[in-house]
Design a protein around this motif. Structure first.
Motif, PDB file in Angstrom:
ATOM      1  N   LEU A 167      35.918  31.823  44.801  1.00 61.56           N
ATOM      2  CA  LEU A 167      35.944  32.288  43.416  1.00 61.56           C
ATOM      3  C   LEU A 167      34.625  32.946  43.023  1.00 61.56           C
ATOM      4  N   THR A 168      33.523  32.453  43.574  1.00 60.39           N
ATOM      5  CA  THR A 168      32.225  33.086  43.312  1.00 60.39           C
ATOM      6  C   THR A 168      32.208  34.511  43.836  1.00 60.39           C
ATOM      7  N   SER A 219      31.504  29.806  47.182  1.00 62.03           N
ATOM      8  CA  SER A 219      32.914  29.600  46.873  1.00 62.03           C
ATOM      9  C   SER A 219      33.661  30.936  46.876  1.00 62.03           C
ATOM     10  N   TRP A 254      29.643  27.117  41.305  1.00 62.36           N
ATOM     11  CA  TRP A 254      29.721  28.457  41.881  1.00 62.36           C
ATOM     12  C   TRP A 254      28.373  28.918  42.416  1.00 62.36           C
ATOM     13  N   LEU A 258      36.717  33.512  34.167  1.00 64.12           N
ATOM     14  CA  LEU A 258      35.798  34.610  34.452  1.00 64.12           C
ATOM     15  C   LEU A 258      35.313  35.277  33.170  1.00 64.12           C
ATOM     16  N   VAL A 263      43.159  39.899  38.290  1.00 66.86           N
ATOM     17  CA  VAL A 263      42.889  38.692  39.070  1.00 66.86           C
ATOM     18  C   VAL A 263      44.022  38.413  40.047  1.00 66.86           C
ATOM     19  N   ILE A 267      34.748  36.434  44.312  1.00 66.46           N
ATOM     20  CA  ILE A 267      35.648  37.253  43.493  1.00 66.46           C
ATOM     21  C   ILE A 267      34.926  37.735  42.237  1.00 66.46           C
ATOM     22  N   VAL A 298      42.232  31.562  35.904  1.00 63.78           N
ATOM     23  CA  VAL A 298      41.045  32.120  36.549  1.00 63.78           C
ATOM     24  C   VAL A 298      40.482  33.285  35.745  1.00 63.78           C
ATOM     25  N   LEU A 310      44.424  29.871  47.364  1.00 62.58           N
ATOM     26  CA  LEU A 310      44.295  30.759  46.204  1.00 62.58           C
ATOM     27  C   LEU A 310      45.302  31.894  46.278  1.00 62.58           C
ATOM     28  N   LEU A 338      43.657  37.996  44.103  1.00 62.69           N
ATOM     29  CA  LEU A 338      44.048  36.763  44.782  1.00 62.69           C
ATOM     30  C   LEU A 338      45.187  37.010  45.766  1.00 62.69           C
TER      31      LEU A 338
END
Length: 274
Positions: free
Chosen positions: A191-192, A189, A162, A149, A112, A194, A145, A134, A116
């Motif tokens: 994060l979505t 998003s 998300w 996940l 992660v 990722i 994070v 981020l 990022l």
């Protein structure tokens, strides 16, 4: 650096090698003017203005005006209607459940952090968490994070935030006259995106590279590593060339499915993936 500027630079070099210095100097002034026009524009923050300047340099015509009947509200209603399936039925849990947590490949904190830390400038989703934030906070939030996940994967549950996306319509034709002339780009998003990348790399790609004997993907080029339209054309050209060596002619039939991604049955797709 556009193709037109590169062509002018090559022409200037040819003029200089042939001793035509006055023409080369005049062309250099024009090149400097073109580069100076583009240099004043920040492509990361104002891509629309940048492309407008490129089109003015290349001589391409500006896009025609959009039909006034196509508005933001009408597009919103259109996308809401095609995104709602009245006959949708949730698939059986057995078909979509993840593997046992002890057997699942966990997403590590280091993985992660690397993602990022290498985030590029990209559009911000509805959660208003920008990519630069981020990236800068990667050493602090990587652990949280990664836990989030892994929890989402082991429980087969995606946070509702998300799933929300902002749809940006992109013109498919120079002069759009109806809603179907716009391609909906869903901005989710960061994060979505990722999580989607990790799921594709750890689950979908291995399934495509090592499929069961009942499913063969040797002739699929989309959505798989090293696959592309170029690879599909090369493969087709190779097959046709070999067949023409032993046959007088070849018949090739192409089928183009209109709006195939809007009409695919999700239950059937999930059955195949399961």
């Amino acid at each position: 650096m556009t193709q037109e500027i590169k062509a002018k630079l090559r022409r200037k070099n040819r003029l200089m090698r042939s001793g035509r210095m006055e023409e080369a100097s005049a062309l250099a002034v024009r090149i400097g003017h073109d580069i100076d026009q583009l240099r004043k524009i920040n492509g990361k923050t104002d891509a629309k203005e940048l492309w407008a300047a490129v089109k003015s340099l290349t001589g391409r015509k500006q896009e025609a005006a959009v039909d006034p009947s196509v508005t933001a509200k009408s597009l919103n209603r259109h996308y809401a209607s095609i995104s709602t399936n009245r006959s949708y039925k949730e698939p059986f849990q057995k078909q979509t459940v993840s593997v046992h947590p002890d057997q699942q490949q966990r997403i590590t904190e280091h993985t992660v952090f690397c993602i990022l830390d290498k985030l590029r400038p990209t559009a911000t989703g509805l959660d208003n968490i920008p990519a630069w934030l981020l990236r800068l906070s990667a050493p602090v939030i990587s652990k949280s994070v990664s836990d989030l996940l892994n929890l989402a994967l082991t429980t087969s549950t995606i946070p509702s935030q998300w799933k929300q996306a902002c749809i940006r319509p992109i013109q498919k034709v120079p002069a759009p006259k109806q809603h179907a002339d716009f391609r909906p780009i869903s901005i989710t998003s960061v994060l979505t995106r990722i999580m989607e990348r990790l799921v594709v790399c750890q689950y979908l790609y291995p399934a495509l590279l090592s499929p069961p004997h009942t499913l063969q993907f040797y002739d699929q080029f989309a959505f798989r590593p090293t696959g592309s339209t170029t690879a599909a054309i090369i493969s087709l050209l190779h097959i046709i060339t070999n067949l023409l060596s032993t046959n007088p002619y070849i018949i090739v039939i192409f089928l183009d499915f209109s709006k195939v991604f809007d009409t695919v049955r999700h239950s059937t797709l999930l059955n195949k993936l399961a």
